[in-house]
Write a protein that holds these residues in place. Structure first.
Motif, PDB file in Angstrom:
ATOM      1  N   ILE A 153       4.206   0.310  12.235  1.00 17.52           N
ATOM      2  CA  ILE A 153       3.065   1.151  12.614  1.00 17.52           C
ATOM      3  C   ILE A 153       2.659   0.763  14.027  1.00 17.52           C
ATOM      4  N   GLU A 154       2.696   1.738  14.925  1.00 21.26           N
ATOM      5  CA  GLU A 154       2.364   1.485  16.318  1.00 21.26           C
ATOM      6  C   GLU A 154       0.850   1.344  16.485  1.00 21.26           C
ATOM      7  N   PRO A 155       0.408   0.601  17.498  1.00 17.52           N
ATOM      8  CA  PRO A 155      -1.041   0.459  17.733  1.00 17.52           C
ATOM      9  C   PRO A 155      -1.654   1.752  18.249  1.00 17.52           C
ATOM     10  N   GLY A 156      -2.962   1.871  18.083  1.00 18.06           N
ATOM     11  CA  GLY A 156      -3.684   3.051  18.546  1.00 18.06           C
ATOM     12  C   GLY A 156      -4.266   3.841  17.394  1.00 18.06           C
ATOM     13  N   CYS A 157      -5.142   4.797  17.715  1.00 19.24           N
ATOM     14  CA  CYS A 157      -5.756   5.654  16.702  1.00 19.24           C
ATOM     15  C   CYS A 157      -4.794   6.793  16.378  1.00 19.24           C
ATOM     16  N   GLN A 158      -4.544   6.997  15.097  1.00 25.78           N
ATOM     17  CA  GLN A 158      -3.529   7.956  14.662  1.00 25.78           C
ATOM     18  C   GLN A 158      -3.779   8.366  13.216  1.00 25.78           C
ATOM     19  N   ASP A 159      -3.190   9.498  12.823  1.00 26.66           N
ATOM     20  CA  ASP A 159      -3.258   9.962  11.435  1.00 26.66           C
ATOM     21  C   ASP A 159      -2.079   9.373  10.670  1.00 26.66           C
ATOM     22  N   LEU A 160      -2.387   8.495   9.731  1.00 25.82           N
ATOM     23  CA  LEU A 160      -1.349   7.898   8.899  1.00 25.82           C
ATOM     24  C   LEU A 160      -1.034   8.827   7.744  1.00 25.82           C
ATOM     25  N   GLN A 161       0.231   9.202   7.609  1.00 27.78           N
ATOM     26  CA  GLN A 161       0.677  10.023   6.494  1.00 27.78           C
ATOM     27  C   GLN A 161       0.999   9.125   5.296  1.00 27.78           C
ATOM     28  N   GLY A 162       1.422   9.741   4.192  1.00 31.97           N
ATOM     29  CA  GLY A 162       1.610   9.014   2.946  1.00 31.97           C
ATOM     30  C   GLY A 162       2.415   7.720   3.057  1.00 31.97           C
ATOM     31  N   PRO A 163       3.673   7.760   3.519  1.00 34.78           N
ATOM     32  CA  PRO A 163       4.469   6.525   3.598  1.00 34.78           C
ATOM     33  C   PRO A 163       3.845   5.469   4.499  1.00 34.78           C
ATOM     34  N   GLN A 164       3.330   5.881   5.664  1.00 30.46           N
ATOM     35  CA  GLN A 164       2.708   4.917   6.570  1.00 30.46           C
ATOM     36  C   GLN A 164       1.429   4.347   5.975  1.00 30.46           C
ATOM     37  N   ALA A 165       0.623   5.199   5.319  1.00 33.31           N
ATOM     38  CA  ALA A 165      -0.621   4.728   4.710  1.00 33.31           C
ATOM     39  C   ALA A 165      -0.337   3.699   3.616  1.00 33.31           C
ATOM     40  N   LEU A 166       0.696   3.971   2.821  1.00 33.72           N
ATOM     41  CA  LEU A 166       1.056   3.023   1.764  1.00 33.72           C
ATOM     42  C   LEU A 166       1.525   1.709   2.365  1.00 33.72           C
ATOM     43  N   GLY A 167       2.317   1.780   3.445  1.00 32.46           N
ATOM     44  CA  GLY A 167       2.751   0.565   4.119  1.00 32.46           C
ATOM     45  C   GLY A 167       1.584  -0.204   4.716  1.00 32.46           C
ATOM     46  N   PHE A 168       0.584   0.512   5.225  1.00 27.76           N
ATOM     47  CA  PHE A 168      -0.580  -0.141   5.835  1.00 27.76           C
ATOM     48  C   PHE A 168      -1.371  -0.957   4.817  1.00 27.76           C
ATOM     49  N   VAL A 169      -1.624  -0.390   3.639  1.00 24.69           N
ATOM     50  CA  VAL A 169      -2.453  -1.088   2.653  1.00 24.69           C
ATOM     51  C   VAL A 169      -1.675  -2.165   1.900  1.00 24.69           C
ATOM     52  N   ARG A 170      -0.340  -2.169   2.002  1.00 22.90           N
ATOM     53  CA  ARG A 170       0.460  -3.181   1.300  1.00 22.90           C
ATOM     54  C   ARG A 170       0.939  -4.295   2.215  1.00 22.90           C
ATOM     55  N   MET A 171       0.853  -4.108   3.504  1.00 18.39           N
ATOM     56  CA  MET A 171       1.466  -5.032   4.453  1.00 18.39           C
ATOM     57  C   MET A 171       0.771  -6.385   4.472  1.00 18.39           C
ATOM     58  N   ARG A 172       1.558  -7.444   4.325  1.00 20.41           N
ATOM     59  CA  ARG A 172       1.046  -8.812   4.464  1.00 20.41           C
ATOM     60  C   ARG A 172       2.060  -9.744   5.125  1.00 20.41           C
ATOM     61  N   HIS A 173       3.307  -9.302   5.250  1.00 18.96           N
ATOM     62  CA  HIS A 173       4.334 -10.110   5.922  1.00 18.96           C
ATOM     63  C   HIS A 173       4.520  -9.577   7.332  1.00 18.96           C
ATOM     64  N   SER A 174       3.518  -9.823   8.175  1.00 21.12           N
ATOM     65  CA  SER A 174       3.534  -9.287   9.529  1.00 21.12           C
ATOM     66  C   SER A 174       2.717 -10.191  10.431  1.00 21.12           C
ATOM     67  N   ALA A 175       3.055 -10.163  11.717  1.00 23.02           N
ATOM     68  CA  ALA A 175       2.274 -10.926  12.687  1.00 23.02           C
ATOM     69  C   ALA A 175       0.853 -10.397  12.778  1.00 23.02           C
ATOM     70  N   ALA A 176       0.651  -9.135  12.386  1.00 24.77           N
ATOM     71  CA  ALA A 176      -0.685  -8.537  12.416  1.00 24.77           C
ATOM     72  C   ALA A 176      -1.517  -8.946  11.210  1.00 24.77           C
ATOM     73  N   THR A 177      -0.914  -9.616  10.247  1.00 23.92           N
ATOM     74  CA  THR A 177      -1.642 -10.073   9.048  1.00 23.92           C
ATOM     75  C   THR A 177      -1.382 -11.568   8.851  1.00 23.92           C
ATOM     76  N   PRO A 178      -1.898 -12.414   9.765  1.00 23.90           N
ATOM     77  CA  PRO A 178      -1.613 -13.850   9.667  1.00 23.90           C
ATOM     78  C   PRO A 178      -2.202 -14.509   8.421  1.00 23.90           C
ATOM     79  N   ARG A 179      -3.263 -13.933   7.858  1.00 26.55           N
ATOM     80  CA  ARG A 179      -3.853 -14.532   6.647  1.00 26.55           C
ATOM     81  C   ARG A 179      -3.236 -13.961   5.373  1.00 26.55           C
ATOM     82  N   SER A 180      -2.139 -13.259   5.522  1.00 23.61           N
ATOM     83  CA  SER A 180      -1.392 -12.720   4.385  1.00 23.61           C
ATOM     84  C   SER A 180      -2.268 -11.826   3.502  1.00 23.61           C
TER      85      SER A 180
END
Length: 398
Positions: A263-290
Motif C-alpha cells: 500500500i503506497e503512502p498518501g490519501c487514497q480509496d482502499l478497495q476490498g483487497p487493499q482494505a483487507l490487507g490494511f487491517v490485517r498487516m502486522r509484518h511490516s516496517a510500518a507496523t513495528p509493534r506488530s
C-alpha cells in the motif's frame, strides 16, 4: 222607413257625418281568450277611439331562456382536476421514502445471518451500565472461490489451523453523556478458555465458535456482553467494494512480508483487497509493534468505514446503497436476540471515531508481544466501562 228590431219595430237609419262623407268603420279588435296574456295582434291594431294608421307588425316577443339543467338527484357535477401543489408532492415523496425504509428494515431483519452466541451459563457477569457489543472479524473463507481467496490473499485455511478471529473488539455504548469506547483485545492475549485451560484468546473461536469466544471474553474482562456481530474476510471486502472503497491516509509505505500486499503512502480509496490487507498487516516496517499497530489500524479503518456508510453520498446514491443492501445480509452475522435497531444504535455511536468522539484503546499489556495484560490498568479500564465513567488516561493504550 222602418227597420226591424227590438225598438218597437222601428230603427232610425244610420246618420251620415256632417261633412257628407261616409263614416269610416274601425276594424274590429280580437279579445284575448280567458287565461291567455296579450295577443300578438295587440301590437298590430289600434285601440278604439284612437286615430292614426296601423303600426306594422313587430317581431314576436322573446321567450325566456330555460334555466340551466340540473343534475339528476344523487349525481354530482364533474369536478375539475386540481394541480398538485408543492406540499402534496413533498408529502408523496416523504411517504414513498418512509415505505422504502420500512421495506429495507424488514428485508435486513429477516436476511441477516443469525447464531446463538450469547447463551446464559453459571457464573456469567451481570449486566451493568451501558451496552456492550462483541465485534469479531473472522478469517472465515466461506463463500469464497479459490480465485477470490487468491485475490484477497487470505492464505491457506489448512495452515491456519481452523477458523479463527483476526479481530476481537468490545464496543461500549454508555447510557449517559460519557464517550463511547471501542476496545481492542489483542488476538495473542493469553486468557483462560472455559474447558480448555489457558490459551490465546483467538483460539476460543476455533475451539467452540462464537458462544465460547463470548464466554471467554466475559470471563477475562468481567463485562456482560449484550450483542454480537461477526464479519468474515469475503464479507468485509465485498462491503468495502459495494460503497466504492474507503478513503484512508497512509503515512508510510506498507508492505507485508507474509502476504506481499503493498500500500503506497498518501490519501487514497482502499478497495476490498487493499482494505483487507490494511487491517490485517502486522509484518511490516510500518507496523513495528506488530499486533498493537494492527489493532490500531483496525479501529482507524472501522471509523472511516462507518462514516462512509452513514454519509449522504452512500445512503442517497442508489449505485452504492443497493449493492450495500444486497451484500450486508450475507456478510454479517448477529446473535439470535439482536435486531436491526440495535445495529443502527451501534453505528450511530461509532460515527465519532474519526473525529475523536469515541475513545479508542487497547487492553493495557505488559510488553510489545501483547500476550499478557497489565492487571492493575486493565481493572481500571473495565471498572470504568462497567460504571459508565471516564477511563483514566493511565489505562488508555493507543
Amino acid at each position: 222607413m222602418t227597420y226591424g228590431g227590438d225598438d218597437r219595430g222601428r230603427r232610425m237609419p244610420p246618420q251620415r257625418p256632417p261633412s257628407g262623407r261616409p263614416r269610416r268603420h274601425q276594424p274590429a279588435q280580437m279579445m284575448p281568450l280567458p287565461g291567455r296574456g296579450s295577443s300578438p295582434y295587440d301590437e298590430r291594431t289600434t285601440p278604439m277611439g284612437h286615430g292614426g294608421a296601423e303600426r306594422p307588425a313587430g317581431p314576436p316577443p322573446r321567450r325566456p331562456e330555460p334555466p340551466p339543467s340540473r343534475p339528476m338527484d344523487g349525481a354530482r357535477p364533474p369536478r375539475r382536476r386540481k394541480r398538485w401543489g408543492f406540499g402534496k408532492v413533498l408529502l408523496t415523496l416523504l411517504t414513498v421514502f418512509v415505505v422504502f425504509l420500512a421495506g429495507v428494515w424488514v428485508y435486513l431483519e429477516f436476511s441477516i445471518n443469525r447464531v446463538d452466541a450469547l447463551a446464559d451459563y453459571s457464573g456469567r457477569p451481570v449486566a451493568a451500565e451501558g451496552t456492550n457489543w462483541l465485534i469479531v472479524g473472522s478469517d472465515s473463507r466461506d463463500g469464497l472461490t479459490p480465485e477470490e481467496q487468491a485475490k484477497l490473499v487470505t492464505g491457506d485455511a489448512n495452515e491456519a489451523g481452523g477458523k479463527r478471529t483476526d479481530t476481537i473488539m468490545v464496543a461500549h455504548v454508555p447510557d449517559n453523556s460519557t464517550k463511547p469506547t471501542l476496545l481492542s483485545l489483542p488476538r495473542d492475549s493469553q486468557v483462560n478458555i472455559p474447558g480448555h485451560g489457558k490459551n490465546k484468546i483467538n483460539a476460543a473461536f476455533a475451539l467452540g465458535g462464537p458462544a465460547l469466544l463470548a464466554q471467554t471474553v466475559e470471563g477475562a474482562t468481567g463485562l456482560h456482553i449484550d450483542h454480537y456481530a461477526e464479519i468474515g474476510f469475503g464479507g468485509f471486502a465485498k462491503i468495502v467494494d459495494a460503497i466504492g472503497g474507503v478513503n484512508m491516509c497512509v503515512e508510510k509505505p506498507m508492505e507485508d512480508t507474509m502476504t506481499g500486499i503493498k500500500i503506497e503512502p498518501g490519501c487514497q480509496d482502499l478497495q476490498g483487497p487493499q482494505a483487507l490487507g490494511f487491517v490485517r498487516m502486522r509484518h511490516s516496517a510500518a507496523t513495528p509493534r506488530s499486533d498493537l499497530d494492527r489493532v490500531a489500524n483496525q479501529r482507524k479503518f472501522i471509523g472511516a468505514l462507518v462514516s462512509e456508510i452513514g454519509s449522504p453520498g452512500t445512503l442517497l446514491n442508489p449505485f452504492s446503497l443497493f449493492p450495500l443492501l444486497s451484500t450486508a445480509p450475507d456478510a454479517l452475522t448477529m446473535d439470535t436476540g439482536d435486531h436491526v435497531h440495535n445495529l443502527v444504535r451501534l453505528a450511530l455511536a461509532m460515527r465519532g471515531i474519526s473525529s475523536g468522539g469515541v475513545v479508542t484503546t487497547t487492553v493495557p499489556v505488559t510488553n510489545g508481544s501483547a500476550e499478557n495484560w497489565d492487571k492493575t490498568k486493565s481493572k481500571l479500564l473495565f471498572d470504568a466501562l462497567k460504571n459508565d465513567t471516564e477511563i483514566p488516561d493511565s489505562a488508555i493504550l493507543t
